[in-house]
Design a protein around this motif. Structure first.
Motif, PDB file in Angstrom:
ATOM      1  N   TYR A   1      -2.781  38.483  11.006  1.00  0.00           N
ATOM      2  CA  TYR A   1      -2.559  37.853  12.308  1.00  0.00           C
ATOM      3  C   TYR A   1      -1.349  36.911  12.288  1.00  0.00           C
ATOM      4  CZ  TYR A   1      -7.080  39.810  13.539  1.00  0.00           C
ATOM      5  OH  TYR A   1      -8.113  40.683  13.770  1.00  0.00           O
ATOM      6  N   THR A   2      -0.289  37.336  11.635  1.00  0.00           N
ATOM      7  CA  THR A   2       0.920  36.530  11.550  1.00  0.00           C
ATOM      8  C   THR A   2       2.092  37.263  12.209  1.00  0.00           C
ATOM      9  OG1 THR A   2       1.625  37.452   9.430  1.00  0.00           O
ATOM     10  CG2 THR A   2       0.169  35.523   9.364  1.00  0.00           C
ATOM     11  N   ALA A   3       3.126  36.492  12.559  1.00  0.00           N
ATOM     12  CA  ALA A   3       4.338  37.082  13.120  1.00  0.00           C
ATOM     13  C   ALA A   3       5.032  37.970  12.093  1.00  0.00           C
ATOM     14  CB  ALA A   3       5.276  35.980  13.596  1.00  0.00           C
ATOM     15  N   ASP A   4       5.023  37.561  10.824  1.00  0.00           N
ATOM     16  CA  ASP A   4       5.691  38.355   9.781  1.00  0.00           C
ATOM     17  C   ASP A   4       5.016  39.712   9.599  1.00  0.00           C
ATOM     18  OD1 ASP A   4       7.567  36.401   9.339  1.00  0.00           O
ATOM     19  OD2 ASP A   4       6.596  35.579   7.553  1.00  0.00           O
ATOM     20  N   GLU A   5       3.692  39.738   9.646  1.00  0.00           N
ATOM     21  CA  GLU A   5       2.970  40.999   9.502  1.00  0.00           C
ATOM     22  C   GLU A   5       3.353  41.956  10.641  1.00  0.00           C
ATOM     23  OE1 GLU A   5      -1.655  42.147   8.732  1.00  0.00           O
ATOM     24  OE2 GLU A   5      -1.238  41.067  10.604  1.00  0.00           O
ATOM     25  N   THR A   6       3.351  41.459  11.870  1.00  0.00           N
ATOM     26  CA  THR A   6       3.690  42.316  13.007  1.00  0.00           C
ATOM     27  C   THR A   6       5.162  42.702  12.989  1.00  0.00           C
ATOM     28  OG1 THR A   6       1.889  41.489  14.362  1.00  0.00           O
ATOM     29  CG2 THR A   6       3.748  42.421  15.529  1.00  0.00           C
ATOM     30  N   PHE A   7       6.022  41.828  12.520  1.00  0.00           N
ATOM     31  CA  PHE A   7       7.438  42.173  12.342  1.00  0.00           C
ATOM     32  C   PHE A   7       7.561  43.432  11.487  1.00  0.00           C
ATOM     33  CE2 PHE A   7      11.347  41.982   9.840  1.00  0.00           C
ATOM     34  CZ  PHE A   7      12.326  41.791  10.817  1.00  0.00           C
ATOM     35  N   ARG A   8       6.827  43.486  10.379  1.00  0.00           N
ATOM     36  CA  ARG A   8       6.889  44.664   9.491  1.00  0.00           C
ATOM     37  C   ARG A   8       6.308  45.900  10.185  1.00  0.00           C
ATOM     38  NH1 ARG A   8       5.280  40.589   5.870  1.00  0.00           N
ATOM     39  NH2 ARG A   8       3.098  41.251   5.963  1.00  0.00           N
ATOM     40  N   TYR A   9       5.179  45.720  10.875  1.00  0.00           N
ATOM     41  CA  TYR A   9       4.573  46.849  11.589  1.00  0.00           C
ATOM     42  C   TYR A   9       5.554  47.453  12.591  1.00  0.00           C
ATOM     43  CZ  TYR A   9      -0.200  45.627   9.976  1.00  0.00           C
ATOM     44  OH  TYR A   9      -1.337  45.384   9.227  1.00  0.00           O
ATOM     45  N   VAL A  10       6.200  46.592  13.352  1.00  0.00           N
ATOM     46  CA  VAL A  10       7.089  47.079  14.413  1.00  0.00           C
ATOM     47  C   VAL A  10       8.355  47.693  13.830  1.00  0.00           C
ATOM     48  CG1 VAL A  10       8.467  46.371  16.415  1.00  0.00           C
ATOM     49  CG2 VAL A  10       6.132  45.529  16.138  1.00  0.00           C
ATOM     50  N   GLN A  11       8.885  47.110  12.790  1.00  0.00           N
ATOM     51  CA  GLN A  11      10.023  47.729  12.111  1.00  0.00           C
ATOM     52  C   GLN A  11       9.684  49.152  11.672  1.00  0.00           C
ATOM     53  OE1 GLN A  11      11.476  45.220   8.846  1.00  0.00           O
ATOM     54  NE2 GLN A  11      13.372  44.971  10.009  1.00  0.00           N
ATOM     55  N   ASP A  12       8.502  49.315  11.068  1.00  0.00           N
ATOM     56  CA  ASP A  12       8.075  50.644  10.612  1.00  0.00           C
ATOM     57  C   ASP A  12       7.894  51.596  11.794  1.00  0.00           C
ATOM     58  OD1 ASP A  12       8.090  49.697   8.034  1.00  0.00           O
ATOM     59  OD2 ASP A  12       5.912  49.439   7.887  1.00  0.00           O
TER      60      ASP A  12
ATOM     61  N   THR B   1       0.759  34.820  18.614  1.00  0.00           N
ATOM     62  CA  THR B   1       1.831  34.588  17.643  1.00  0.00           C
ATOM     63  C   THR B   1       2.399  35.877  17.053  1.00  0.00           C
ATOM     64  OG1 THR B   1       0.951  32.404  17.090  1.00  0.00           O
ATOM     65  CG2 THR B   1       2.425  33.409  15.488  1.00  0.00           C
ATOM     66  N   PRO B   2       1.582  36.902  16.728  1.00  0.00           N
ATOM     67  CA  PRO B   2       2.162  38.147  16.227  1.00  0.00           C
ATOM     68  C   PRO B   2       3.182  38.778  17.169  1.00  0.00           C
ATOM     69  CG  PRO B   2      -0.162  38.087  15.715  1.00  0.00           C
ATOM     70  CD  PRO B   2       0.107  36.904  16.606  1.00  0.00           C
ATOM     71  N   THR B   3       3.071  38.530  18.473  1.00  0.00           N
ATOM     72  CA  THR B   3       4.041  39.071  19.419  1.00  0.00           C
ATOM     73  C   THR B   3       5.445  38.554  19.120  1.00  0.00           C
ATOM     74  OG1 THR B   3       2.341  39.233  21.129  1.00  0.00           O
ATOM     75  CG2 THR B   3       4.625  39.303  21.864  1.00  0.00           C
ATOM     76  N   LEU B   4       5.540  37.335  18.610  1.00  0.00           N
ATOM     77  CA  LEU B   4       6.851  36.781  18.260  1.00  0.00           C
ATOM     78  C   LEU B   4       7.504  37.610  17.161  1.00  0.00           C
ATOM     79  CD1 LEU B   4       5.984  32.958  18.260  1.00  0.00           C
ATOM     80  CD2 LEU B   4       6.833  34.370  20.156  1.00  0.00           C
ATOM     81  N   GLY B   5       6.691  38.151  16.259  1.00  0.00           N
ATOM     82  CA  GLY B   5       7.208  39.048  15.230  1.00  0.00           C
ATOM     83  C   GLY B   5       7.709  40.350  15.821  1.00  0.00           C
ATOM     84  N   ALA B   6       7.038  40.830  16.856  1.00  0.00           N
ATOM     85  CA  ALA B   6       7.451  42.074  17.509  1.00  0.00           C
ATOM     86  C   ALA B   6       8.800  41.910  18.199  1.00  0.00           C
ATOM     87  CB  ALA B   6       6.390  42.518  18.511  1.00  0.00           C
ATOM     88  N   THR B   7       8.970  40.811  18.948  1.00  0.00           N
ATOM     89  CA  THR B   7      10.249  40.603  19.631  1.00  0.00           C
ATOM     90  C   THR B   7      11.379  40.415  18.615  1.00  0.00           C
ATOM     91  OG1 THR B   7       9.840  38.205  19.845  1.00  0.00           O
ATOM     92  CG2 THR B   7       9.149  39.621  21.672  1.00  0.00           C
ATOM     93  N   ARG B   8      11.060  39.773  17.508  1.00  0.00           N
ATOM     94  CA  ARG B   8      12.070  39.580  16.457  1.00  0.00           C
ATOM     95  C   ARG B   8      12.480  40.913  15.839  1.00  0.00           C
ATOM     96  NH1 ARG B   8      11.024  37.624  11.142  1.00  0.00           N
ATOM     97  NH2 ARG B   8       8.908  37.056  11.799  1.00  0.00           N
ATOM     98  N   ALA B   9      11.502  41.794  15.625  1.00  0.00           N
ATOM     99  CA  ALA B   9      11.803  43.114  15.053  1.00  0.00           C
ATOM    100  C   ALA B   9      12.642  43.954  16.008  1.00  0.00           C
ATOM    101  CB  ALA B   9      10.502  43.837  14.713  1.00  0.00           C
ATOM    102  N   VAL B  10      12.318  43.909  17.295  1.00  0.00           N
ATOM    103  CA  VAL B  10      13.099  44.654  18.291  1.00  0.00           C
ATOM    104  C   VAL B  10      14.548  44.183  18.282  1.00  0.00           C
ATOM    105  CG1 VAL B  10      13.422  45.005  20.777  1.00  0.00           C
ATOM    106  CG2 VAL B  10      11.148  45.260  19.761  1.00  0.00           C
ATOM    107  N   ASP B  11      14.751  42.871  18.212  1.00  0.00           N
ATOM    108  CA  ASP B  11      16.109  42.332  18.152  1.00  0.00           C
ATOM    109  C   ASP B  11      16.809  42.740  16.854  1.00  0.00           C
ATOM    110  OD1 ASP B  11      15.865  41.137  20.616  1.00  0.00           O
ATOM    111  OD2 ASP B  11      15.329  39.164  19.815  1.00  0.00           O
ATOM    112  N   ALA B  12      16.087  42.642  15.731  1.00  0.00           N
ATOM    113  CA  ALA B  12      16.677  42.971  14.431  1.00  0.00           C
ATOM    114  C   ALA B  12      17.096  44.438  14.345  1.00  0.00           C
ATOM    115  CB  ALA B  12      15.695  42.644  13.306  1.00  0.00           C
ATOM    116  N   MET B  13      16.334  45.302  15.020  1.00  0.00           N
ATOM    117  CA  MET B  13      16.641  46.741  15.020  1.00  0.00           C
ATOM    118  C   MET B  13      17.601  47.113  16.156  1.00  0.00           C
ATOM    119  SD  MET B  13      14.744  48.129  12.520  1.00  0.00           S
ATOM    120  CE  MET B  13      14.296  49.830  12.901  1.00  0.00           C
ATOM    121  N   ARG B  14      18.088  46.097  16.873  1.00  0.00           N
ATOM    122  CA  ARG B  14      19.025  46.291  17.986  1.00  0.00           C
ATOM    123  C   ARG B  14      18.462  47.244  19.042  1.00  0.00           C
ATOM    124  NH1 ARG B  14      24.916  46.504  14.851  1.00  0.00           N
ATOM    125  NH2 ARG B  14      24.678  44.467  13.821  1.00  0.00           N
ATOM    126  N   ARG B  15      17.183  46.988  19.386  1.00  0.00           N
ATOM    127  CA  ARG B  15      16.508  47.836  20.363  1.00  0.00           C
ATOM    128  C   ARG B  15      16.200  47.090  21.660  1.00  0.00           C
ATOM    129  NH1 ARG B  15      14.240  52.548  18.546  1.00  0.00           N
ATOM    130  NH2 ARG B  15      13.951  52.834  20.780  1.00  0.00           N
TER     131      ARG B  15
END
Length: 325
Positions: free
Chosen positions: A198-209, A226-240
């Protein structure tokens, strides 16, 4: 040591009370509400805790919060500690629905009333279950996401889910409601992950994958805050950004800006402060001889870019427990 007559009488009386199993005068007089939380690291449960605390204070009860850290064994130990230390009533947000009966059994044997906040139980006797309409709330979020797809001209969109535990009744309802909205709009779920930490980092990895495995992924629904913050970060990191839209459930203060700038299309916000306050009030009502309703269903606030300003006064108190000014 030589005791005078008065000291002897006092000591003899104390020994007599201990032999009879009497508790200390302080503990006997104290009225206490204990909140057993699934995990206080999550803002949602912290806001629930604030609601429980305020209700307890308003009714003249002391308050203690015990953190189970998403661990069923810790939850059981916390319940035992609460009972031993003289809890008058308990508000429980269990680690999942299947772990709740063990706590209810302990509380029943000690004649301590229990109400649930947010997550219910599969069995057992309790006072009140204070919940939200998770299925309808997730369905409303799904409808908003489908509308955003339509605005972009996207049909038959592929969508990913990052889910809370599906052993929780509310988790199943959020999944069902959202999937229903996607299916009705002609979109499909192509990827799913269930949270463990239930962390932002965990969801960041899920969304990247998800984005790597599904380059055409158009949307992601994250079932808690809070995990949603990881999702938005992953979308930005992947330029999506702009190509993959994010929808959410619940809320943290950062959501206000993210909803306004479109990084989050919509969030179905429960009202955790109100949930905790209501659950505590039902326990207190039971303790004071009343008969509370068996279930209280609170409305979910579906926040979007179009209505976030109008909802803010309510969200600041009932969602964020006054943390946002």
């Amino acid at each position: 040591m030589t005791l005078n007559k008065r000291q002897f009488i006092t000591l003899a009386g104390a020994i007599g009370l201990m032999a009879a199993g009497a508790v200390s005068p302080v503990r006997a007089a104290e009225k206490q509400i204990v909140y057993l939380s699934a995990g206080l690291e999550a803002p949602f449960w912290r806001y629930v805790s604030e609601g429980v605390a305020d209700a307890a204070k308003e009714h003249g009860y002391s308050f203690v919060a015990l953190d189970s850290r998403n661990n069923a064994q810790s939850q059981l130990q916390n319940a035992q500690d609460a009972i031993v230390k003289g809890a008058s009533g308990i508000v429980l947000s269990p680690t999942d629905s299947s772990t709740a009966p063990a706590v209810l059994d302990l509380a029943s044997k000690a004649n301590i009333p229990v109400s649930f906040a947010g997550i219910g139980t599969v069995s057992g006797d309790y006072v009140t279950f204070v919940t939200s309409n998770d299925e309808d709330g997730a369905y409303a979020v799904g409808k908003e996401l489908a509308k955003a797809f339509a605005d972009k001209g996207w049909t038959h969109a592929k969508v990913g889910l990052v889910m809370i535990s599906q052993a929780r009744q509310n988790g199943v309802k959020r999944t069902n409601g959202f999937v229903k909205a996607m299916t009705e709009a002609g979109h499909s779920i192509v990827a799913r992950n269930e949270m463990q930490l239930y962390t932002a980092d965990e969801t960041f990895r899920y969304v990247q994958d998800m984005l790597t495995a599904n380059p055409e992924l158009r949307g992601i629904f994250v079932q808690t805050d809070t995990p949603t913050l990881g999702a938005t970060r992953a979308v930005d990191a992947m330029r999506r950004a702009g190509d993959t839209l994010v929808a959410a459930f619940d809320g943290v203060p950062e959501f206000i800006t993210l909803i306004k700038d479109g990084s989050i299309v919509a969030s179905g916000m429960q009202q955790p402060y109100l949930m905790g306050k209501t659950a505590a009030e039902t326990v207190i009502k039971k303790l004071e001889g009343g008969t509370p309703d068996k279930q209280v269903v609170l409305p979910i606030l579906t926040a979007t870019k179009d209505n976030i300003d109008a909802l803010l006064p309510q969200i600041k108190q009932s969602v964020f427990a006054g943390e946002v000014k």
